[in-house]
Write an enzyme that holds these catalytic residues in place. Structure first.
Site, PDB file in Angstrom:
ATOM      1  N   ASP A  16       0.826  -1.210   0.000  1.00 42.90           N
ATOM      2  CA  ASP A  16       0.000   0.000   0.000  1.00 42.90           C
ATOM      3  C   ASP A  16       0.864   1.266   0.000  1.00 42.90           C
ATOM      4  OD1 ASP A  16      -1.969  -1.960   0.481  1.00 42.90           O
ATOM      5  OD2 ASP A  16      -1.870  -1.629   2.637  1.00 42.90           O
ATOM      6  N   GLU A 200     -10.901  -0.628  -3.516  1.00 43.71           N
ATOM      7  CA  GLU A 200     -10.217  -0.006  -2.388  1.00 43.71           C
ATOM      8  C   GLU A 200      -9.048   0.826  -2.892  1.00 43.71           C
ATOM      9  OE1 GLU A 200      -8.988  -3.444  -0.140  1.00 43.71           O
ATOM     10  OE2 GLU A 200      -7.361  -3.944  -1.537  1.00 43.71           O
TER      11      GLU A 200
END
Length: 318
Positions: A16, A200
């Site tokens: 991420d 997401e």
């Protein structure tokens, strides 16, 4: 000889990845194991996006057991880290914010749950529009079918009253709407069983006055994970899905070469002439998600990239 690089650009787990460009340097933050002293979120520094120096871990956690997807905004001399934490007061992942005087930290939690009315919220992405207004994009779960939308995790947006407070008026940006966004068949959730889909990892880019909200869809540990986008004329939407969105439009796995690329951020090259996408992809052993970079450009209204790349590429323009 022209400088070059080969992905990944950092050898340790850095899932991420979010990169902040500040005063000529780049600071990367990511999801990874914590430090022996209890701090969370490794932070790296670079001047060229290729060579990265570890600076330790950034967040002094306020308790909790699991920490995901930090992003950092700079505003009026201070740095604000938005992240999700699990296990505080016995709760599932909730959005929080921490504050620091320096990009490398230490970031001290402000004691705020940003979305207290949601049982699960993750992947915060702060965005400042040209007029100075801040917005926060983040993920929550949806349990109802609606039109083409599936049950699962989706993205909403809310205006920020200040750097520690949301307006409390979230609007839907995008929910799962395609087969490639499947997370898991027959997933037990909230006392029922669903074919769960996921979008997401929001990341905003503005191009020719339009707002392109990039997201990652699918299952983060499987080959269907990839990056696509929706488009609007305002940060609050409404956002539309491109007509050919039955697959990941910007980036997806390459069989035998790259597995599960996604959850990206964007930064300019050192000379400001290029846009670079920073993302993670699994190593060949599937033991960690490593940080990668590739250039993105526009062909008319369409974002284009050769990502994910696994061969030697020209380095960001300096």
């Amino acid at each position: 000889m022209q400088p070059s690089y080969v992905n990944p650009v950092y050898p340790d787990t850095m899932a991420d990845p979010f990169v902040l460009h500040h005063e000529g340097a780049y600071y990367a933050y990511g999801t990874a194991p914590g430090a022996p002293d209890g701090r969370r979120f490794p932070v790296l520094r670079s001047t060229d996006l290729v060579r990265w120096e570890p600076l330790g871990h950034a967040l002094v956690p306020p308790g909790g057991t699991d920490f995901w997807a930090p992003e950092v905004a700079f505003h009026e001399g201070r740095f604000y880290m938005y992240y999700s934490a699990q296990g505080i007061d016995g709760k599932d992942h909730q959005l929080r914010v921490a504050v620091s005087e320096a990009p490398q930290g230490p970031f001290i939690d402000a004691g705020r749950v940003l979305v207290p009315d949601q049982p699960f919220s993750i992947d915060p992405h702060p965005f400042r529009d040209a007029d100075g207004t801040w917005y926060l994009y983040y993920c929550v779960d949806f349990l109802e079918l609606e039109g083409a939308y599936r049950v699962g995790t989706g993205i909403v947006v809310d205006r920020m009253v200040d750097m520690l407070t949301l307006a409390g008026e979230p609007r839907v940006v995008v929910r799962p709407h395609a087969d490639w966004q499947l997370f898991l068949h027959d997933r037990p959730m909230y006392g029922a069983v669903y074919d769960w889909h996921t979008v997401e990892g929001a990341a905003m880019q503005v191009h020719d006055g339009r707002y392109y909200l990039f997201y990652s869809g699918g299952a983060w540990e499987r080959e269907n994970y990839g990056v696509s986008y929706v488009v609007a004329n305002h940060p609050l939407g409404p956002f539309t899905v491109p007509h050919d969105a039955q697959h990941a439009l910007l980036m997806k796995s390459v069989p035998g070469q790259v597995f599960g690329p996604g959850h990206n951020s964007f930064v300019p090259s050192p000379d400001g002439s290029e846009t670079w996408i920073v993302y993670h992809a699994w190593n060949p052993e599937r033991t960690g998600r490593l940080m990668c970079i590739d250039r993105m450009w526009w062909e008319g209204e369409t974002p284009v990239t050769h990502a994910p790349s696994w061969t030697r590429q020209p380095a960001p323009a300096a």
